[in-house]
Design a protein around this motif. Structure first.
Motif, PDB file in Angstrom:
ATOM      1  N   PRO A 155     -49.197 -36.948   6.537  1.00 29.36           N
ATOM      2  CA  PRO A 155     -50.333 -36.918   6.793  1.00 29.36           C
ATOM      3  C   PRO A 155     -51.076 -37.989   6.104  1.00 29.36           C
ATOM      4  O   PRO A 155     -52.157 -38.568   6.426  1.00 29.36           O
ATOM      5  N   ARG A 156     -51.076 -37.594   4.516  1.00 31.81           N
ATOM      6  CA  ARG A 156     -51.464 -38.488   3.631  1.00 31.81           C
ATOM      7  C   ARG A 156     -51.068 -39.434   3.209  1.00 31.81           C
ATOM      8  O   ARG A 156     -52.031 -40.495   3.004  1.00 31.81           O
ATOM      9  N   GLU A 157     -49.878 -39.845   3.594  1.00 31.41           N
ATOM     10  CA  GLU A 157     -49.368 -41.296   3.802  1.00 31.41           C
ATOM     11  C   GLU A 157     -49.620 -41.890   5.115  1.00 31.41           C
ATOM     12  O   GLU A 157     -50.480 -43.312   5.011  1.00 31.41           O
ATOM     13  N   ARG A 158     -49.871 -41.491   6.194  1.00 24.98           N
ATOM     14  CA  ARG A 158     -51.180 -41.689   6.832  1.00 24.98           C
ATOM     15  C   ARG A 158     -51.918 -42.485   6.691  1.00 24.98           C
ATOM     16  O   ARG A 158     -52.566 -43.008   6.896  1.00 24.98           O
ATOM     17  N   GLN A 159     -52.945 -41.808   6.034  1.00 26.21           N
ATOM     18  CA  GLN A 159     -54.320 -42.430   5.674  1.00 26.21           C
ATOM     19  C   GLN A 159     -54.547 -43.741   4.558  1.00 26.21           C
ATOM     20  O   GLN A 159     -54.973 -43.967   4.790  1.00 26.21           O
ATOM     21  N   VAL A 160     -53.678 -42.995   3.337  1.00 25.14           N
ATOM     22  CA  VAL A 160     -53.680 -44.238   3.329  1.00 25.14           C
ATOM     23  C   VAL A 160     -52.566 -45.355   3.432  1.00 25.14           C
ATOM     24  O   VAL A 160     -53.545 -46.541   3.178  1.00 25.14           O
ATOM     25  N   MET A 161     -51.871 -45.525   4.605  1.00 21.65           N
ATOM     26  CA  MET A 161     -51.301 -47.029   5.777  1.00 21.65           C
ATOM     27  C   MET A 161     -52.885 -47.427   6.248  1.00 21.65           C
ATOM     28  O   MET A 161     -53.012 -48.114   6.058  1.00 21.65           O
ATOM     29  N   GLU A 162     -53.775 -46.623   6.689  1.00 21.88           N
ATOM     30  CA  GLU A 162     -54.415 -46.756   7.215  1.00 21.88           C
ATOM     31  C   GLU A 162     -55.460 -47.706   6.821  1.00 21.88           C
ATOM     32  O   GLU A 162     -56.001 -48.465   7.132  1.00 21.88           O
ATOM     33  N   LEU A 163     -55.822 -47.130   5.189  1.00 23.55           N
ATOM     34  CA  LEU A 163     -56.758 -47.778   4.715  1.00 23.55           C
ATOM     35  C   LEU A 163     -56.301 -49.276   3.698  1.00 23.55           C
ATOM     36  O   LEU A 163     -56.957 -50.010   4.374  1.00 23.55           O
ATOM     37  N   LEU A 164     -54.754 -49.473   3.409  1.00 32.75           N
ATOM     38  CA  LEU A 164     -54.286 -50.508   3.185  1.00 32.75           C
ATOM     39  C   LEU A 164     -54.368 -51.658   4.629  1.00 32.75           C
ATOM     40  O   LEU A 164     -54.460 -53.023   3.543  1.00 32.75           O
ATOM     41  N   SER A 165     -54.456 -51.399   5.656  1.00 31.32           N
ATOM     42  CA  SER A 165     -54.477 -51.897   6.668  1.00 31.32           C
ATOM     43  C   SER A 165     -56.025 -52.401   6.669  1.00 31.32           C
ATOM     44  O   SER A 165     -56.226 -53.300   7.313  1.00 31.32           O
ATOM     45  N   THR A 166     -56.506 -52.516   6.225  1.00 28.45           N
ATOM     46  CA  THR A 166     -58.071 -52.749   6.011  1.00 28.45           C
ATOM     47  C   THR A 166     -57.907 -53.661   4.582  1.00 28.45           C
ATOM     48  O   THR A 166     -59.414 -54.094   4.741  1.00 28.45           O
ATOM     49  N   GLY A 167     -57.436 -53.394   4.441  1.00 25.91           N
ATOM     50  CA  GLY A 167     -56.875 -54.983   2.683  1.00 25.91           C
ATOM     51  C   GLY A 167     -57.606 -54.399   1.726  1.00 25.91           C
ATOM     52  O   GLY A 167     -57.583 -54.796   0.688  1.00 25.91           O
TER      53      GLY A 167
END
Length: 219
Positions: A155-167
């Motif tokens: 779940p934490r890694e998914r949060q990180v990826m979601e933010l990474l994908s916004t730049g």
């Protein structure tokens, strides 16, 4: 990156003059000096810049020309352009460069993008992120494959990826999630290993379903 000095940036202006004459400011925490290079960028090998910033009206033609001039040297590139159409932004992003749309960033963001590029992060301004997401939305449906990929992550890694994908970069992600930058970078390293991505560009493309490559779970 220079360990004890601020960064040297090569500013490649394909057509127009650079709009930020005062950049970098004397107290810029990241960028120390800028050198101008003009097409066909033959002087890029001089001074060994840490990052190249390409300002151009048509990245579809100017960006490949810059890459050819770099000759395979692993110098990070950031493209600055007024173009915000999906095809242009996705093409540059697939080429491994960051993208700042004119009118969509400030010089502080530019300096942050330069710094991020030296540690392998592909920085996107908000409208460039929107274009990348639109490009992923247009891809043939691959919902099951995306869900399988995302299921590999905590779940934490998914949060990180979601933010990474916004730049956002590691420091900004850390501020959003109340984590240290080191913890975010550790999370990113784990993510790249789990989805078999070579860096942030490939990871974001896979997260958004914009690449057909199948993920591989490494043990």
């Amino acid at each position: 990156m220079r360990s004890s000095q601020r960064l040297l940036v090569a500013l490649a202006c394909a057509e127009d003059d650079w709009p930020h004459e005062g950049w970098p400011a004397p107290d810029d925490p990241y960028v120390g000096r800028v050198v101008r290079v003009a097409p066909p960028y033959d002087t890029l090998h001089e001074g060994e810049p840490d990052v190249v910033v390409l300002r151009c009206a048509e990245p579809a033609t100017s960006f490949p020309g810059l890459l050819a001039a770099l000759g395979g040297r692993g110098v990070p590139v950031i493209v600055v352009s007024p173009r915000t159409d999906t095809e242009t932004v996705v093409g540059v992003f697939r080429g491994g460069a960051g993208y700042l749309a004119e009118g969509d960033y400030c010089t502080h963001m530019l300096s942050s993008a330069v710094m991020a590029a030296t540690v392998g992060h592909t920085y996107l301004s908000p409208s460039a992120c929107a274009a990348l997401r639109e490009g992923a939305r247009r891809m043939p449906a691959a919902g099951d494959a995306i869900e399988r990929l995302r299921a590999l992550l905590s779940p934490r890694e998914r949060q990180v990826m979601e933010l990474l994908s916004t730049g956002l970069g590691a420091q900004e992600i850390g501020l959003r999630l109340r984590l240290s930058e080191k913890t975010v970078r550790n999370n990113l390293s784990n993510i790249y290993a789990k989805i078999d991505a070579r860096g942030s560009t490939e990871a974001v493309l896979r997260w958004l379903g914009a690449t057909p490559a199948a993920p591989v779970l490494r043990t």
